[in-house]
Enzyme design. Structure first.
Site, short mmCIF file in Angstrom:
data_model
loop_
_atom_site.label_atom_id
_atom_site.label_comp_id
_atom_site.label_asym_id
_atom_site.label_seq_id
_atom_site.Cartn_x
_atom_site.Cartn_y
_atom_site.Cartn_z
N HIS A 130 45.66 38.97 45.62
CA HIS A 130 45.06 38.22 44.50
C HIS A 130 43.55 38.03 44.69
O HIS A 130 42.99 37.00 44.31
CB HIS A 130 45.73 36.86 44.31
CG HIS A 130 47.18 36.94 43.95
ND1 HIS A 130 47.63 36.93 42.66
CD2 HIS A 130 48.29 37.06 44.72
CE1 HIS A 130 48.96 37.01 42.64
NE2 HIS A 130 49.38 37.10 43.88
N ASN A 143 53.28 33.70 38.87
CA ASN A 143 52.92 35.04 38.42
C ASN A 143 53.29 35.22 36.96
O ASN A 143 53.96 34.37 36.38
CB ASN A 143 53.65 36.10 39.26
CG ASN A 143 53.01 36.34 40.62
OD1 ASN A 143 51.89 35.94 40.87
ND2 ASN A 143 53.75 36.99 41.49
N TYR A 170 49.98 29.66 52.61
CA TYR A 170 48.78 29.42 51.80
C TYR A 170 47.80 28.51 52.54
O TYR A 170 46.59 28.71 52.50
CB TYR A 170 49.14 28.85 50.43
CG TYR A 170 49.78 29.89 49.53
CD1 TYR A 170 51.03 30.42 49.84
CD2 TYR A 170 49.14 30.37 48.40
CE1 TYR A 170 51.62 31.39 49.05
CE2 TYR A 170 49.73 31.33 47.60
CZ TYR A 170 50.97 31.83 47.93
OH TYR A 170 51.54 32.81 47.16
#
Ligand code: HDE
Length: 704
Positions: A75, A148, A362
């Site tokens: 991304h 998404n 993350y």
């Protein structure tokens, strides 16, 4: 001095607001020392060596040398926007999340859309999954919904993610191809990973080449939990639905656009917001009672499965409006740090093993990318509500904590900052009961991989199926290894026999003779883009014109498009002005060099004998229309403009003749009656709203 004034003169013509930050200020070093010359380094004589005394040079260059941070490993390429979220009604029955209690409360958000595979500078319109991340700055802390545009994922367990990403990224020996799945490594991995079958059906479909971030769905994918004030928990699936409908490009157009305007989606989002056409998305949830956890013939913890809307309807709960562009790309869009682990009271996780892995990854990524645990102090990541704790120091600490107390428990600081019990809003994890042996295993309930891939295939319209097969011909056609191609055909034969046969033909593999699995014949209407909202709002129309154009026809259509929320731009041979037949000077927006048909949703050619004569002699103009036709877009002509279409000899299309004043054949709208502008506009707008006229006859024969 003259040069200096010239610069000022130029900036005056632009939007001054965007230059205001430093207006009237002196250029200084970062230490605040006023700089007398920033164009020449300090030297011994004008041709001599440079000097170490030059602290300004040193600061300027060393800062520059460090301007890049690691791009996101996935991304990397994205575009962001600010806005707000507002619930339609209180959802207190289902969750105690504060931002979902009161329909009068608008919660600020920052949303980032992205591609997955390409590097930060790659093109927007590649075939790929799109990220759809929303950071809600709630009064109870930041909540990140990191989703998404496809409702399922490639893999079931997070431990496989590095393998998936290595396989899809450019190959390690030559770093090719950029931003593309069409290569051996990816399809090798997929052909050996049956759980990916459902997801790759979506990736091969039109979903992977969206028309716009404004026309794209979003999904939370995983099953989450909502918990209400009474402690009752339910499972939740999130869906974002764009109010402009879900629409896609065609592959040839997407590829052209990658060259003509690699920033196509970024520009589209930016310009829409600048013009006040704020993108809007409705948030909906599927709510599953805890006792229904096992009632489906798939596992709700398996991220390669979605819950068909026929089984659990999507309940609309609120709307997001994106109404402000970032002020600085790096500070906001690049530095924003999303984490699925950022939840607020009332929202919790399920045991989905893909989600569980993300809860760690993350945060780890942000520490690496942003370089310090203080990344939460960067303005775009900072909560808008107060935050206090005893975490201290570290690189780039910007808070000046004045308290002498930095530990808990303490008496010297009066016991503050103090913890908050769950009953008063402190975050308490849902007390899910779990027990079991430590095992490295996949649940047997995760073992079925084809039923929903078949459901998706069955749900597509005829043109959508054609696009998917063509995409498979492209993607697998780029795979050199025959074994990989054979395995993929074998795999698709588990989805649908017809599909496998059609794909096999295009990639030089013998078609399978019998189905590997019988098609169950079920479908779900929500999965086809054919059933989406269809409006002309938000669309971009090119008006092709030259000197001598009929101004009244052109203006009438332009105004009607504007009234429908669409936007028209005049495209001509040169920038500057053209002169209409009645002597008006008309500003040209784009030229055939600076724009192209793939950058528009529709084309209109007004009459005016001189204008049409000039366009007929211009190969770029003819190509423009052919291409728009081939990409199945609405095209229209009035007056002599129809002659241009006649000259193009577009096969299989009936044009208006002198007698019948208005014709709409497969989205080609024509009228020779110049008094007919209103009726033409209405028909043209209808054709634009259709998005594309997929079934347009003989389009393959058009030379574009
Ligand atoms: Fe991500 N993903 N992901 N992902 N993902 C990242 O975090 C990861 C997955 C998604 O706009 C990274 O900040 C793992 C699913 C989006 O900034 C990283 C797994 C879904 C974004 C990461 C997944 C996503 C990311 C890279 C397997 C849809 C962009 C940079 C369990 C629900 C966020 C970053 C933005 C970004 C890890 C799978 C969506 C490396 C380990 C499933 C939209 O942390």
């Amino acid at each position: 001095m003259a040069e200096h004034n010239q610069v000022n003169e130029n900036t005056k013509n632009q939007d001054l607001a965007t230059y205001r930050e430093d207006a009237g200020e002196s250029l200084t070093t970062n230490q605040g020392v006023k700089v007398s010359d920033t164009d020449n380094s300090l030297k011994v004589g004008s041709r001599g060596p440079s000097l170490r005394d030059d602290f300004h040079f040193q600061e300027k260059l060393t800062h520059f040398d460090r301007e890049r941070i690691p791009e996101r490993v996935v991304h990397a390429r994205g575009s962001g926007a600010h806005g707000y979220f507002q619930p339609y009604e209180s959802l207190a029955e289902f969750t105690k999340a504060k931002f979902l209690q009161d329909p009068s409360v608008k919660t600020p958000v920052f949303t980032r859309f992205s591609t997955v595979v390409g590097f930060r500078g790659s093109a927007d319109t590649v075939r790929d999954v799109r990220g759809f991340s929303v950071k809600f700055y709630t009064e109870d802390g930041n909540y990140d919904l990191v989703g998404n545009n496809i409702p399922v994922f490639f893999i079931q367990d997070a431990i496989k993610f590095p393998d998936l990403v290595h396989a899809i990224k450019p190959e390690p020996h030559n770093e090719m191809p950029q931003a593309a799945a069409a290569h051996d490594n990816f399809w090798d991995f997929i052909s050996l990973t049956p759980e990916s079958t459902h997801m790759v059906m979506w990736v091969l479909s039109d979903r992977a080449i969206p028309r716009s971030y404004r026309m794209m769905q979003g999904f939370g994918i995983h099953t989450f939990r909502w918990v209400n004030a009474q402690g009752k928990s339910r499972f939740i699936k999130y869906h974002w639905k764009p109010l402009l409908g879900v629409h896609s490009l065609v592959w040839d157009e997407a590829q052209n656009t990658a060259g003509k305007d690699p920033d196509f989606h970024r520009r589209d989002l930016w310009e829409a917001i600048e013009k006040g056409n704020y993108p809007e998305y409705e948030l909906g949830v599927q709510i599953i009672e805890e006792e229904d956890e096992f009632k489906f013939d798939f596992d709700i913890l398996d991220a390669t499965k979605m819950i068909p809307e026929e089984l659990v309807p999507v309940r609309p709960i609120g709307k997001m409006v994106l109404n402000r562009n970032p002020d600085n790309f790096f500070a906001e869009t690049e530095q924003v740090a999303f984490q699925p682990s950022n939840v607020v009271s009332g929202i919790d996780f399920s045991d989905d093993p893909l989600l569980q892995g993300r809860l760690m990854s993350y945060h780890d990524t942000q520490l690496h990318r942003l370089g310090s645990p203080n990344f939460t102090q960067i303005p775009i990541n900072k909560p808008l509500c107060p935050f206090h704790n005893n975490q201290r120091d570290g690189r780039m600490q910007t808070e000046i904590h004045t308290s002498r107390v930095n530990y808990y428990p303490n008496s010297l600081g009066g016991g503050y900052p103090a913890t908050t019990p769950g009953s008063e809003g402190g975050y308490v994890h849902y007390p899910e009961r779990v027990e079991g042996h430590k095992v490295r295993e996949r649940s047997p309930s995760f073992k079925e991989h084809f039923q929903q891939a078949t459901l998706f295939w069955n749900s597509l319209s005829v043109p959508e199926k054609e696009h998917l097969v063509a995409a498979a011909h492209f993607e697998l056609g780029k795979v050199e290894d025959q074994g990989v191609r054979e395995r993929m055909v074998e795999r698709l034969n588990h989805v649908d026999h017809e599909l496998a046969k059609r794909v096999a033909v295009g990639i030089g593999i013998p078609a399978p003779t019998a189905p590997a699995t019988e098609n169950h014949g079920q479908s779900s209407s929500a999965l086809s883009q054919e059933n989406t909202t269809k409006i002309a709002k938000g669309r971009k129309v090119a008006i092709l014109a030259a000197d001598g154009v009929d101004n009244s026809q052109m203006m009438a259509i332009k105004q009607a498009l504007k009234d429908a929320g669409a936007e028209a731009e005049i495209v001509a041979k040169f920038k500057g002005k053209i002169k209409s037949a009645d002597g008006q000077e008309i500003e040209v927006d784009k030229t055939f060099l600076t724009s192209a048909s793939p950058l528009f949703d529709a084309v209109y050619v007004p009459g005016g004998a001189e204008s049409v004569k000039a366009l007929k002699m211009n190969g770029d103009a003819l190509h423009f229309i052919h291409e728009a036709f081939k990409h199945c877009k609405a095209i229209a002509a009035t007056g002599e403009g129809v002659d241009l279409f006649t000259a193009l000899e577009i096969p299989g299309v009936k044009l208006a003749d002198a007698k019948s004043s208005l014709k709409n054949d497969q989205g080609v709208v024509t009228s020779r009656n110049t008094a007919d502008a209103k009726a033409v506009a209405a028909e043209f707008i209808k054709a634009i709203a259709q998005h594309r006229h997929w079934k347009r006859a003989q389009k393959e024969q058009v030379p574009a």
